[in-house]
Write a protein that holds these residues in place. Sequence first.
Motif, PDB file in Angstrom:
ATOM      1  N   THR A  56       0.827  -1.216   0.000  1.00  0.00           N
ATOM      2  CA  THR A  56       0.000   0.000   0.000  1.00  0.00           C
ATOM      3  C   THR A  56       0.858   1.262   0.000  1.00  0.00           C
ATOM      4  O   THR A  56       0.493   2.269  -0.611  1.00  0.00           O
ATOM      5  N   ALA A  57       2.010   1.197   0.682  1.00  0.00           N
ATOM      6  CA  ALA A  57       2.919   2.346   0.696  1.00  0.00           C
ATOM      7  C   ALA A  57       3.473   2.609  -0.693  1.00  0.00           C
ATOM      8  O   ALA A  57       3.596   3.765  -1.123  1.00  0.00           O
ATOM      9  N   VAL A  58       3.796   1.536  -1.419  1.00  0.00           N
ATOM     10  CA  VAL A  58       4.298   1.683  -2.784  1.00  0.00           C
ATOM     11  C   VAL A  58       3.225   2.289  -3.683  1.00  0.00           C
ATOM     12  O   VAL A  58       3.488   3.228  -4.451  1.00  0.00           O
ATOM     13  N   ILE A  59       1.997   1.776  -3.573  1.00  0.00           N
ATOM     14  CA  ILE A  59       0.900   2.280  -4.400  1.00  0.00           C
ATOM     15  C   ILE A  59       0.620   3.750  -4.107  1.00  0.00           C
ATOM     16  O   ILE A  59       0.472   4.578  -5.016  1.00  0.00           O
ATOM     17  N   THR A  60       0.547   4.094  -2.818  1.00  0.00           N
ATOM     18  CA  THR A  60       0.269   5.482  -2.434  1.00  0.00           C
ATOM     19  C   THR A  60       1.387   6.411  -2.858  1.00  0.00           C
ATOM     20  O   THR A  60       1.139   7.551  -3.273  1.00  0.00           O
TER      21      THR A  60
END
Length: 226
Positions: free
Chosen positions: A14-18
């Motif tokens: 999720t950190a990568v996507i955000t």
Amino acid sequence: MHNVQGFIYILEITAVITTVLQYLSGALICLKYVKKKSTGDSSGFPFICGFLSCGYWVHYGLLSSEHSVVLVNIIGVCLFFIYTLIYYVITVNKKSHVKQFLFIVLALFGIILYDNSLMDAQQSQKFMGIVCCIVTVCFFAAPLINLLHVIRIKNSESLPFPLIIMSFLVSIQWLVYGIIISDTFIQLPNFLGCILSMLQLCLFVCYPPKSFNGQGYKLVEQSVVF
């Protein structure tokens, strides 16, 4: 233990996507420039600083074997380079923009070459971590160069709201991730990033955009995007 690993994996994804969404928010600003055929009084330095920050983090990710850090920042390098080119094409201050970019490129390769010359692996990673911390804080704080202008005209239109709000969300996620994996160099800049982003968001509350004609979007228009 399995639940902890699962949480770390989900947080990492999720950190990568955000973070990629944060980088893509720069496209909104560039689209605004293209439509107006002008960069107005806004600065291209946040794009250049973002390019530098991502470049350093790619190198740090390789040293620390953090594949998610490498992946997301390779994407960031490409996107910020594109944004920098778009700003150059549209801005009337081309010479100043080119000088800033060339200086940043020299700083990027100069630091990486020096870091590669260090014989001790731990020392190399520590040095690069410190550099990444400093540059990342500069990236979060880059829009503050318009602080005095915003206070003087009592209008936050010149601040890049999409980049600031996404910086705030991303820094929170990476801060938690850094705490879990016990990486101080990921924790520190993202903690400061949270603080700096909050300060900049406060400017939108104190001095909200007055029209659609400025360099920023109205808050309602911006909030719909995400």
